[in-house]
Motif scaffolding. Structure first.
Motif, PDB file in Angstrom:
ATOM      1  N   LEU A 147      28.062 -27.463 -48.268  1.00 49.27           N
ATOM      2  CA  LEU A 147      28.668 -27.098 -49.551  1.00 49.27           C
ATOM      3  C   LEU A 147      28.112 -25.723 -49.901  1.00 49.27           C
ATOM      4  N   TYR A 148      29.002 -24.741 -50.042  1.00 46.39           N
ATOM      5  CA  TYR A 148      28.569 -23.373 -50.343  1.00 46.39           C
ATOM      6  C   TYR A 148      29.375 -22.894 -51.540  1.00 46.39           C
ATOM      7  N   PHE A 149      28.701 -22.658 -52.643  1.00 46.56           N
ATOM      8  CA  PHE A 149      29.448 -22.201 -53.815  1.00 46.56           C
ATOM      9  C   PHE A 149      28.557 -21.338 -54.710  1.00 46.56           C
ATOM     10  N   SER A 150      29.225 -20.519 -55.525  1.00 45.56           N
ATOM     11  CA  SER A 150      28.499 -19.636 -56.449  1.00 45.56           C
ATOM     12  C   SER A 150      29.155 -19.689 -57.815  1.00 45.56           C
ATOM     13  N   LEU A 151      28.323 -19.640 -58.846  1.00 47.10           N
ATOM     14  CA  LEU A 151      28.816 -19.635 -60.218  1.00 47.10           C
ATOM     15  C   LEU A 151      28.605 -18.254 -60.828  1.00 47.10           C
ATOM     16  N   VAL A 152      29.574 -17.824 -61.613  1.00 47.99           N
ATOM     17  CA  VAL A 152      29.384 -16.614 -62.420  1.00 47.99           C
ATOM     18  C   VAL A 152      28.947 -17.104 -63.797  1.00 47.99           C
ATOM     19  N   LEU A 153      27.764 -16.693 -64.224  1.00 50.86           N
ATOM     20  CA  LEU A 153      27.246 -17.169 -65.513  1.00 50.86           C
ATOM     21  C   LEU A 153      26.955 -15.988 -66.431  1.00 50.86           C
TER      22      LEU A 153
END
Ligand code: BTN
Length: 326
Positions: free
Chosen positions: A139-145
């Motif tokens: 699982l590879y994911f990134s959040l913009v916060l």
């Protein structure tokens, strides 16, 4: 016309919703407002994506099975969040790094809570300039916060993300993991998840942060670096990555909102509870020296407090931490 993924998602819903397991091509075309020729194109693309769809004369189409893919329409239906993943969900079968794509999207102005997901990364990045090996099954994911918090709170966001991942792995798979300050999730002495936080900031103000998470879910251990493991390897069964992703986002959002509303207090206690370092001997490699001592605490801004042999306490803000068995 709407984008292809959106249409494919609608076709899958209609197939899943169909009574008696079948729905006619005419009925799908009518409901979605396009020709049978278009429907054919999408059905054949969905089959290429791994959906097994039967076509029976006089009955129509029937969905037999779905692939283990993180298509945005599959993830969206499982989301239990308010904003995370609801302010943009970007799916890629293969990209260099979800952090880099999220960064580019943040520069274009996407909102707080946008999520970038990839099945595979060809240039996955780890901390300290390392690579993050990203084969299929993870699982590879990134959040913009855009939390509107001061720069000093970035460490706590990374830590609460590690708590959220650890909690979700337990929720969804039953596997108990711990967090290794500042950004890892471990099963016993092996790494199962890494988190890379990158920020864009002005001297006093955080513009946005990119929180990248890599979890070894169904990844064969033979594809992973030494001292790493996967959930499948320790649990002996495969995990539904969509369910895990949606649960991580849910657990993360609850903690992220709590940090913004009430501060790090209770979250700090949770990080301490999950920590595999506290009470143990650690060796920390900083850019100019090595510190050895007992990890005693995680302080009010998420720094690690280490007591040296002379009893002198030091607060560590970043570094490579090794757990030394006593
Ligand atoms: C580390 O343990 O050093 C951090 C690893 C972070 C890996 C994730 S995978 C998704 C996101 N995209 C990247 O390129 N890196 C992070």
């Amino acid at each position: 016309m709407k984008n292809d993924l959106e249409i494919k998602g609608k076709i899958i819903w209609l197939l899943r919703d169909s009574k008696e397991g079948y729905i006619s091509g005419e009925s799908i075309s009518k409901k979605l407002g396009f020709s049978r020729a278009y429907l054919w194109k999408y059905i054949s693309e969905l089959r290429d994506d791994g959906y097994s769809i039967d076509a029976e004369p006089h009955k129509g189409y029937s969905l037999r099975s779905s692939p283990d893919k993180l298509f945005d329409f599959e993830v969206k239906r499982l989301l239990r969040t308010q904003t995370i993943g609801k302010n943009g969900l970007y799916y890629y079968s293969k990209i260099s790094s979800t952090n880099d794509t999220a960064y580019a999207l943040a520069e274009e102005g996407v909102k707080d809570g946008a999520v970038v997901i990839a099945e595979v990364q060809t240039g996955g990045k780890g901390r300290l300039g390392r690579k993050w090996v990203s084969p299929p099954g993870g699982l590879y994911f990134s959040l913009v916060l855009r939390p509107g918090l001061p720069l000093k709170d970035v460490q706590s966001v990374t830590l609460l993300a590690a708590s959220a991942v650890s909690r979700s792995i337990l929720n969804v798979t039953g596997v108990r993991t711990g967090i290794k300050w500042p950004n890892d999730v471990f099963f016993k002495d092996k790494k199962i998840c890494g988190i890379l936080t990158e920020v864009k900031a002005h001297p006093d103000k955080l513009d946005y942060l990119i929180l990248g998470v890599g979890v070894n879910v169904n990844t064969p251990v033979s594809k992973l670096p030494a001292m790493s493991t996967s959930i499948k390897d320790v649990a002996n069964y495969s995990t539904d990555r969509r369910a895990l992703l949606s649960d991580i986002l849910f657990e993360f959002e609850a903690r992220y909102n709590e940090l913004k509303d009430k501060g790090f207090g209770r979250l700090r206690e949770e990080c301490k509870k999950y920590s595999i370092l506290l009470g143990n001997k650690v060796k920390i490699t900083l850019h100019d020296r090595i510190i050895e001592g007992i990890a005693e605490d995680i302080d009010e801004i998420g720094a690690l407090v280490v007591a040296g042999a002379n009893g002198k306490k030091q607060r560590i803000f970043s570094g490579d931490v090794e757990l030394c068995r006593m």
